[in-house]
Write a protein that holds these residues in place. Structure first.
Motif: not given
Length: 456
Positions: A320-333
């Motif tokens: 879950k931590k990895a998923a949140e990190s990836v999703i939020n990274a994409f969202k920031s772009l």
């Protein structure tokens, strides 16, 4: 002769009298264990109660007009790893090889060698105890002049009044594009490679046109095969629309290509046509991340960039931590993303079903290399022939029809819930599937065009 052994160069001309092949250039390679002969349209059959195989061969490299129909007793089927890394099951035949004045019986596998430099590979098993190789020399047993080849290989294909077909693509050296050009020429058509970036158009109510480099007008084409890279979809589809406006038949329409490239829209189309897909979520706010993960059943899950191409922008998040990190990274772009359930039981494998004109013409199973994750698209690994189920065939044909595609690569994954559709590709590659199945997929694409014009 040395100790009664034949001395061969690294390249030699040989013949196969029992197959009716008067001469063929062979790569002599003591590093290769098994000999291999170029073959297409391979088909096993029963003859007088025995297993045989029939196949076609273009014996001269880069010449697709000369074709020989062969048949031989089938002695085995083996899994062979090709030089490109694919593991494929090949038919094995036994026949007489003639080199100069010497001849003996050898075993050979049959495979499509269009992407190789030689139609024949002579391996060490065929030479053991009989020949030695001098790698610095070539054609120690004699070379064949062009005139001699013309005498040995009169053109066995009758000239025909063919179609004018354009291949709209980016790279003429790509295996798929070369095969399509060859297949069209072999069937008597006038083929022209059209580099997308070198085409430009005239928008006019009375005299619309498409021009090619140097000002050549392309309005007289009968048909166009669009093979458009994802990163040039907009312009490639604009050109395809212009060809359609000129009443030129396009094997895949611009609208079909456009909607197949929109990952979200294509998934919605598939669902609206009753085709099952892995549970998928889509959102546009980082605040929805937690619920988005729950929506697809939690981790592990797959995160995809909506505009990602050819396997890029696809990430497996195992926690879950990895998923949140990836999703939020994409969202920031400010990137649009899909979140999709991960099908564990597929074990890194998927099926590619090649659909042409409403029919599944070939199927392979693709498996990622050990330790690699490639989500929905395998850019490496191995491919093997597999028989799809009736349900998988129905799904593939239905998916291509839903997209409006006459030619499609349909990717399916097997799950505990049954087959699930991953993706529909409007410009599927031919190398892996032709190499694994030994089927003439490029020829089937040309036949689909002929069917539209009722060419026999």
């Amino acid at each position: 002769m040395l100790d009664n052994k034949l001395i061969l160069g690294s390249e030699e001309w040989c013949s196969f009298p029992e197959l009716g092949i008067p001469t063929i250039k062979a790569r002599v390679d003591s590093g290769a264990k098994t000999s291999a002969l170029h073959a297409i349209n391979i088909s096993p059959f029963i003859k007088e109660g025995e297993h045989w195989v029939k196949f076609d061969i273009n014996p001269i490299q880069n010449n697709v007009k000369t074709i020989i129909h062969c048949q031989a007793p089938l002695i085995d089927k083996r899994v062979v790893k090709s030089s490109s890394g694919f593991r494929e099951q090949r038919f094995v035949i036994q026949t007489q090889l003639q080199l100069g004045e010497s001849n003996w019986t050898i075993e050979m596998t049959l495979t499509n060698r269009d992407s190789m430099g030689f139609r024949m590979l002579l391996g060490r098993e065929a030479m053991s105890g009989r020949a030695m190789v001098d790698p610095e020399k070539k054609y120690l047993l004699g070379d064949n002049s062009t005139d001699k080849l013309k005498d040995l290989y009169p053109d066995v294909l009758k000239e025909r009044s063919g179609l004018k077909i354009g291949l709209l693509a980016s790279n003429p050296e790509l295996y798929s594009n070369k095969r399509i050009m060859e297949a069209g020429e072999r069937r008597g058509h006038e083929m022209q490679f059209l580099n997308i970036k070198e085409c430009y158009m005239k928008l006019d109510a009375d005299t619309p046109e498409i021009h090619y480099r140097g000002g050549k007008v392309l309005n007289e084409l009968d048909a166009v095969i669009p093979r458009i890279r994802p990163n040039i979809t907009f312009y490639g589809c604009a050109l395809t629309r212009q060809f359609e406006a000129l009443k030129i038949f396009c094997l895949n329409s611009s609208s079909a290509i456009t909607q197949s490239r929109d990952k979200l829209y294509s998934l919605q189309l598939l669902l609206n046509n009753g085709i099952d897909i892995p549970t998928t979520g889509f959102a546009n706010s980082p605040l929805d991340t937690d619920d988005l993960i729950k929506m697809v059943g939690g981790t592990p899950l797959i995160v995809k960039l909506l505009e990602g191409t050819q396997g890029k922008g696809v990430v497996l998040a195992e926690t879950k931590k990895a998923a949140e990190s990836v999703i939020n990274a994409f969202k920031s772009l400010n990137a649009n993303i899909l979140v999709q359930e991960f099908i564990k039981e597929a074990n890194g494998k998927d099926l590619r079903l090649f659909v042409i004109d409403g029919k599944v013409v070939a199927t392979i199973q693709r498996e990622a290399l050990a330790g690699e994750f490639r989500a929905n698209i395998h850019l490496g690994g191995t491919a093997s022939v597999i028989k799809p189920t009736r349900e998988e065939k129905i799904i593939a044909v239905k998916a291509a029809k839903a997209m409006g595609l006459k030619v499609a690569g349909v990717d399916i994954i097997r799950s505990s819930k049954g087959p699930l559709l991953l993706e529909v590709n409007s410009s599927p590659g031919l190398e892996g599937i032709e190499g694994a199945t030994n089927k003439d997929i490029a020829g089937e694409m040309i036949k689909a065009i002929e069917k539209n014009f009722k060419v026999k």
